[in-house]
Design a protein around this motif. Structure first.
Motif, PDB file in Angstrom:
ATOM      1  N   UNK A 109       1.022  -1.142  -0.206  1.00 56.12           N
ATOM      2  CA  UNK A 109       0.031  -0.031   0.004  1.00 56.12           C
ATOM      3  C   UNK A 109       0.998   1.189   0.089  1.00 56.12           C
ATOM      4  N   UNK A 110       0.676   2.058  -0.864  1.00 57.42           N
ATOM      5  CA  UNK A 110       1.716   3.351  -1.117  1.00 57.42           C
ATOM      6  C   UNK A 110       0.649   4.677  -0.555  1.00 57.42           C
ATOM      7  N   UNK A 111       1.224   5.070   0.522  1.00 59.05           N
ATOM      8  CA  UNK A 111       0.581   6.189   1.189  1.00 59.05           C
ATOM      9  C   UNK A 111       1.195   7.438   0.868  1.00 59.05           C
ATOM     10  N   UNK A 112       0.471   8.538   0.620  1.00 58.19           N
ATOM     11  CA  UNK A 112       1.023   9.848   0.454  1.00 58.19           C
ATOM     12  C   UNK A 112       0.476  10.587   1.580  1.00 58.19           C
ATOM     13  N   UNK A 113       1.269  11.637   2.174  1.00 53.90           N
ATOM     14  CA  UNK A 113       0.773  12.429   3.488  1.00 53.90           C
ATOM     15  C   UNK A 113       1.441  13.982   2.781  1.00 53.90           C
ATOM     16  N   UNK A 114       0.728  14.701   3.283  1.00 45.92           N
ATOM     17  CA  UNK A 114       0.867  16.235   2.942  1.00 45.92           C
ATOM     18  C   UNK A 114       1.021  17.125   4.437  1.00 45.92           C
ATOM     19  N   UNK A 115       1.555  18.075   4.113  1.00 46.73           N
ATOM     20  CA  UNK A 115       1.528  18.941   5.482  1.00 46.73           C
ATOM     21  C   UNK A 115       1.706  20.531   4.736  1.00 46.73           C
ATOM     22  N   UNK A 116       1.553  21.482   5.482  1.00 47.51           N
ATOM     23  CA  UNK A 116       2.050  22.768   5.349  1.00 47.51           C
ATOM     24  C   UNK A 116       3.309  23.084   5.807  1.00 47.51           C
ATOM     25  N   UNK A 117       4.148  23.600   4.966  1.00 47.38           N
ATOM     26  CA  UNK A 117       5.590  24.151   5.438  1.00 47.38           C
ATOM     27  C   UNK A 117       5.281  25.500   6.066  1.00 47.38           C
ATOM     28  N   UNK A 118       5.848  25.646   7.111  1.00 47.43           N
ATOM     29  CA  UNK A 118       5.367  26.728   7.991  1.00 47.43           C
ATOM     30  C   UNK A 118       6.643  27.433   8.229  1.00 47.43           C
ATOM     31  N   UNK A 119       6.305  28.834   8.506  1.00 47.16           N
ATOM     32  CA  UNK A 119       7.416  29.642   8.903  1.00 47.16           C
ATOM     33  C   UNK A 119       7.529  29.838  10.377  1.00 47.16           C
ATOM     34  N   UNK A 120       6.670  29.420  10.933  1.00 49.07           N
ATOM     35  CA  UNK A 120       6.732  29.539  12.334  1.00 49.07           C
ATOM     36  C   UNK A 120       7.600  28.289  13.012  1.00 49.07           C
ATOM     37  N   UNK A 121       7.836  28.192  14.225  1.00 50.18           N
ATOM     38  CA  UNK A 121       8.664  27.242  14.567  1.00 50.18           C
ATOM     39  C   UNK A 121       7.622  26.262  15.408  1.00 50.18           C
ATOM     40  N   UNK A 122       7.058  25.507  14.367  1.00 47.13           N
ATOM     41  CA  UNK A 122       5.960  24.672  14.916  1.00 47.13           C
ATOM     42  C   UNK A 122       5.705  23.619  13.913  1.00 47.13           C
ATOM     43  N   UNK A 123       5.566  22.285  14.589  1.00 40.74           N
ATOM     44  CA  UNK A 123       5.403  21.160  13.826  1.00 40.74           C
ATOM     45  C   UNK A 123       4.296  21.171  13.252  1.00 40.74           C
ATOM     46  N   UNK A 124       3.908  20.840  12.015  1.00 49.09           N
ATOM     47  CA  UNK A 124       2.502  20.732  11.205  1.00 49.09           C
ATOM     48  C   UNK A 124       2.339  19.325  11.242  1.00 49.09           C
ATOM     49  N   UNK A 125       1.331  18.968  11.415  1.00 47.51           N
ATOM     50  CA  UNK A 125       0.800  17.659  11.302  1.00 47.51           C
ATOM     51  C   UNK A 125       0.666  17.223   9.851  1.00 47.51           C
ATOM     52  N   UNK A 126       0.892  15.977   9.511  1.00 46.67           N
ATOM     53  CA  UNK A 126       0.844  15.432   8.233  1.00 46.67           C
ATOM     54  C   UNK A 126      -0.390  14.697   8.068  1.00 46.67           C
ATOM     55  N   UNK A 127      -1.040  14.774   6.988  1.00 41.69           N
ATOM     56  CA  UNK A 127      -2.323  14.087   6.859  1.00 41.69           C
ATOM     57  C   UNK A 127      -2.282  13.054   5.749  1.00 41.69           C
ATOM     58  N   UNK A 128      -2.676  11.825   5.933  1.00 41.41           N
ATOM     59  CA  UNK A 128      -2.469  10.788   5.003  1.00 41.41           C
ATOM     60  C   UNK A 128      -3.517  10.775   4.143  1.00 41.41           C
ATOM     61  N   UNK A 129      -3.423  10.289   3.108  1.00 35.37           N
ATOM     62  CA  UNK A 129      -4.604  10.008   1.907  1.00 35.37           C
ATOM     63  C   UNK A 129      -4.885   8.269   2.358  1.00 35.37           C
ATOM     64  N   UNK A 130      -5.764   7.892   1.181  1.00 41.77           N
ATOM     65  CA  UNK A 130      -6.237   6.544   1.623  1.00 41.77           C
ATOM     66  C   UNK A 130      -5.245   5.465   1.048  1.00 41.77           C
ATOM     67  N   UNK A 131      -4.450   5.587   0.370  1.00 43.39           N
ATOM     68  CA  UNK A 131      -3.306   4.858  -0.366  1.00 43.39           C
ATOM     69  C   UNK A 131      -3.812   4.261  -1.666  1.00 43.39           C
ATOM     70  N   UNK A 132      -2.764   3.748  -2.398  1.00 46.46           N
ATOM     71  CA  UNK A 132      -3.140   2.951  -3.527  1.00 46.46           C
ATOM     72  C   UNK A 132      -2.291   1.641  -3.286  1.00 46.46           C
TER      73      UNK A 132
END
Lengths: 116, 118
Positions: free
Chosen positions: A88-111
């Protein structure tokens, strides 16, 4: 707001063929990562794209390559498919942020890729 | 190198019973820790995360996890399990991208399959 979308849902290939998987990130996200999840295993990091460049890569051979487009969508390409590439190949996206904060990755349903 | 160990491959609990899923990590600095849940044929959904501060973190669906630095653990708990909690649970550790400040790759454990008996 659509989340992370991936296409196709399922794919069957034979050994030696090439495959392209696609990912559209969540709205507002510009960083895309790809993971491989073999049956019974946890996801393993393949690589991450930001600003259309590969920023980090996991322990995967050069047969695995990717691309990110100006609209932030991404493709994962696998050449010379092996039986062991079935996963199963999963894609995850997040926003690159300027602030010093970790942004959550959101996963797709996969292929789900099956190599025969 | 970062790594995650989930010692329990399968766990079975009765509906209404309490649940604890174990997770141990290895990471050279202060880790970012996560618990994800995956239902059959689905992607990963984030249950909760720990970045810093209070070591007991609350998540969605009534889950909580406690970060114990001395034990390198981040165990997931739920006081009363529902049948709909049956799924696979993954613990993950993440690094921080020094350049962008954002999240870098996640390293996952092998997962714990939860079965709930009615």
């Amino acid at each position: 707001d659509a989340g992370v979308t991936q296409s196709p849902t399922h794919l069957i290939k034979t050994r030696g063929q090439q495959v392209t998987l696609r990912c559209s990130p969540k709205s507002g996200h510009d960083t895309v990562s790809w993971y491989q999840q073999a049956l019974g295993q946890g996801p393993q990091f393949i690589f991450q794209y930001y600003e259309e460049e590969e920023r980090q890569r996991g322990n995967f051979p050069d047969r695995f390559s990717g691309h990110q487009f100006p609209n932030y969508s991404s493709e994962l390409n696998v050449n010379a498919l092996l039986l062991g590439d079935s996963a199963l190949y999963l894609c995850a996206s997040r926003a690159a942020e300027a602030q010093a904060q970790y942004n959550e990755q959101f996963f797709g349903p996969g292929t789900r890729l099956t190599v025969l | 190198a970062q790594s995650v160990t989930q010692p329990d491959i399968h766990i079975t609990v009765s509906e209404g019973a309490s649940l604890e899923l174990r997770c141990n990590y290895s990471y050279g600095a202060t880790p970012y820790l996560f618990w994800y849940v995956q239902s059959p044929g689905q992607g990963l959904q984030l249950l909760l995360k720990y970045f810093s501060g209070d070591t007991l973190v609350q998540g969605i669906k009534g889950f909580e996890a406690e970060f114990k630095r001395s034990q390198s653990s981040f165990n997931l708990r739920k006081p009363s399990v529902h049948w709909s909690d049956a799924a696979e649970y993954f613990c993950a550790v993440g690094a921080r991208d020094i350049l962008t400040g954002g999240g870098n790759k996640l390293t996952f454990g092998t997962g714990t399959q939860l079965k709930v008996e009615l």
